[in-house]
Design an enzyme around this catalytic site. Sequence first.
Site, PDB file in Angstrom:
ATOM      1  N   ARG A   5       0.791  -1.216   0.000  1.00 14.62           N
ATOM      2  CA  ARG A   5       0.000   0.000   0.000  1.00 14.62           C
ATOM      3  C   ARG A   5       0.826   1.271   0.000  1.00 14.62           C
ATOM      4  O   ARG A   5       0.558   2.194  -0.753  1.00 14.62           O
ATOM      5  CB  ARG A   5      -0.929   0.063   1.233  1.00 14.62           C
ATOM      6  CG  ARG A   5      -2.171  -0.731   1.120  1.00 14.62           C
ATOM      7  CD  ARG A   5      -2.564  -1.292   2.467  1.00 14.62           C
ATOM      8  NE  ARG A   5      -1.567  -2.265   2.863  1.00 14.62           N
ATOM      9  CZ  ARG A   5      -1.650  -3.559   2.566  1.00 14.62           C
ATOM     10  NH1 ARG A   5      -2.677  -4.022   1.938  1.00 14.62           N
ATOM     11  NH2 ARG A   5      -0.694  -4.408   2.909  1.00 14.62           N
ATOM     12  N   THR A   6       1.830   1.332   0.849  1.00 15.41           N
ATOM     13  CA  THR A   6       2.575   2.589   0.969  1.00 15.41           C
ATOM     14  C   THR A   6       3.282   2.895  -0.349  1.00 15.41           C
ATOM     15  O   THR A   6       3.185   4.009  -0.873  1.00 15.41           O
ATOM     16  CB  THR A   6       3.576   2.506   2.140  1.00 15.41           C
ATOM     17  OG1 THR A   6       2.861   2.079   3.299  1.00 15.41           O
ATOM     18  CG2 THR A   6       4.213   3.845   2.415  1.00 15.41           C
ATOM     19  N   HIS A  27       5.888   5.787  11.221  1.00 17.92           N
ATOM     20  CA  HIS A  27       5.275   5.696   9.895  1.00 17.92           C
ATOM     21  C   HIS A  27       4.266   6.850   9.824  1.00 17.92           C
ATOM     22  O   HIS A  27       3.054   6.647   9.876  1.00 17.92           O
ATOM     23  CB  HIS A  27       4.586   4.329   9.772  1.00 17.92           C
ATOM     24  CG  HIS A  27       4.170   3.955   8.385  1.00 17.92           C
ATOM     25  ND1 HIS A  27       4.219   4.812   7.314  1.00 17.92           N
ATOM     26  CD2 HIS A  27       3.684   2.774   7.885  1.00 17.92           C
ATOM     27  CE1 HIS A  27       3.789   4.184   6.232  1.00 17.92           C
ATOM     28  NE2 HIS A  27       3.466   2.952   6.563  1.00 17.92           N
ATOM     29  N   ARG A  69      11.624   3.710   2.930  1.00 16.70           N
ATOM     30  CA  ARG A  69      11.272   2.703   3.950  1.00 16.70           C
ATOM     31  C   ARG A  69      12.529   1.884   4.231  1.00 16.70           C
ATOM     32  O   ARG A  69      13.242   1.482   3.306  1.00 16.70           O
ATOM     33  CB  ARG A  69      10.155   1.805   3.452  1.00 16.70           C
ATOM     34  CG  ARG A  69       9.946   0.599   4.367  1.00 16.70           C
ATOM     35  CD  ARG A  69       8.697  -0.168   4.051  1.00 16.70           C
ATOM     36  NE  ARG A  69       7.514   0.584   4.456  1.00 16.70           N
ATOM     37  CZ  ARG A  69       6.288   0.067   4.474  1.00 16.70           C
ATOM     38  NH1 ARG A  69       6.086  -1.176   4.111  1.00 16.70           N
ATOM     39  NH2 ARG A  69       5.261   0.791   4.860  1.00 16.70           N
ATOM     40  N   LYS A 126      25.847  -3.506  -3.536  1.00 16.49           N
ATOM     41  CA  LYS A 126      27.310  -3.472  -3.686  1.00 16.49           C
ATOM     42  C   LYS A 126      27.970  -2.830  -2.469  1.00 16.49           C
ATOM     43  O   LYS A 126      29.182  -2.704  -2.408  1.00 16.49           O
ATOM     44  CB  LYS A 126      27.694  -2.681  -4.941  1.00 16.49           C
ATOM     45  CG  LYS A 126      27.114  -3.234  -6.219  1.00 16.49           C
ATOM     46  CD  LYS A 126      27.427  -2.309  -7.398  1.00 16.49           C
ATOM     47  CE  LYS A 126      26.644  -2.721  -8.633  1.00 16.49           C
ATOM     48  NZ  LYS A 126      26.648  -1.679  -9.679  1.00 16.49           N
TER      49      LYS A 126
HETATM   50  C1  NCD Z   1       2.449  -1.324   8.087  1.00 16.99           C
HETATM   51  C2  NCD Z   1       3.937  -1.036   8.092  1.00 16.99           C
HETATM   52  O1  NCD Z   1       4.645  -1.354   7.127  1.00 16.99           O
HETATM   53  O2  NCD Z   1       4.361  -0.447   9.072  1.00 16.99           O
HETATM   54  N1  NCD Z   1       1.914  -1.441   6.798  1.00 16.99           N
HETATM   55  C3  NCD Z   1       1.573  -0.347   6.052  1.00 16.99           C
HETATM   56  O3  NCD Z   1       2.391   0.487   5.741  1.00 16.99           O
HETATM   57  N2  NCD Z   1       0.288  -0.201   5.728  1.00 16.99           N
HETATM   58  C4  NCD Z   1       2.078  -2.442   8.962  1.00 16.99           C
HETATM   59  C5  NCD Z   1       2.700  -3.811   8.770  1.00 16.99           C
HETATM   60  O4  NCD Z   1       3.782  -3.979   8.246  1.00 16.99           O
HETATM   61  O5  NCD Z   1       2.084  -4.766   9.234  1.00 16.99           O
END
Ligand code: NCD
Length: 308
Positions: free
Chosen positions: A56-57, A134, A106, A85
């Site tokens: 999703r993100t 997040h 991320r 590398k």
């Molecule tokens: C979450 C995350 O990556 O922190 N997911 C997200 O971004 N919707 C939760 C998860 O990893 O379970």
Amino acid sequence: MWYRKHILSTETITKEAVESLFVHAEEMRVLVGKTGGNTRLTGKVMAPLFYEPSSRTFSSFAVSMQRLGGTVIPLQTMATTSVTKGETIADTARVFSSYADVLVVRHPEKGAVSEVAEHASVPVINAGDGIGEHPTQALLDLFTIAQALGRTENFSIAFIGDLAHYRPVNSLAKLLTIFPNISMTFVSPKEASLQEEVQTYLSNKHISFQQLQNWDEVLPIVDVLYVTRVKKEYMDSQLYDKIKGRYCVTGKVLHMLKKDAIILHPLPRIDEIETTVDHDPRALYFRTQIRNGMYIRMALLDLLLAKS
Ligand code: NCD
């Protein structure tokens, strides 16, 4: 308020900034409904730097950029880059700052996205840093709450599950401290309770909260039930076996909730919500929460990149 800022944590976000973002996200909802998007961000480029998996993100950031006429460097994962590398975070930040106008990052380690920001010359958005934060997930969660309850204050929320490793909980709990009269309850196995750092943050803001292991007493009174996944990848198998399946939203749990309560989950859901629950109108995770993520990220990218 947002223009050219890094978004690393919800700690620095003000009430006014949230309000302006939500107004803009609502405009994005109308825009997408009418024409699918526009060309406001033509010429702007986003670099998605994902050192960890994402559905999703990643997708909502990419599609948000594209719906506003911007483009995205076609990098699904850092596994195909020079990171393999041995390139350092600092160098990667410098490289992608030379191509892109915003970096969406991320990373499995807490603090790594802040390190990218130290070396980047363009805004950096934290799309999840280990067990840290997040922030954009928290913003879309609160937007969903505001839409459903009609307010960003005066409500009670219970966070359920593996709270020790769940970055959206850290970000949302911190964000909620800027609004009055929000009662927060953290329900978790004692081995996976809310991180000390977040507890201290709440205490310093004079927010009283309760921590429980059993959810029976909160289910009938909460306005928002915030369900989480056990983050298997962040713990050893011993702890996982101990805490997995501890809480599960079932038909019986639905009966205990208020008629107008809502159920949120950042997703992915594994086994903590039964699939039959998905049909209940109070279950918003598929119904509005995901789509709201796109409106919020469209609004955020626009406020960050376009001088209005
Ligand atoms: C979450 C995350 O990556 O922190 N997911 C997200 O971004 N919707 C939760 C998860 O990893 O379970």
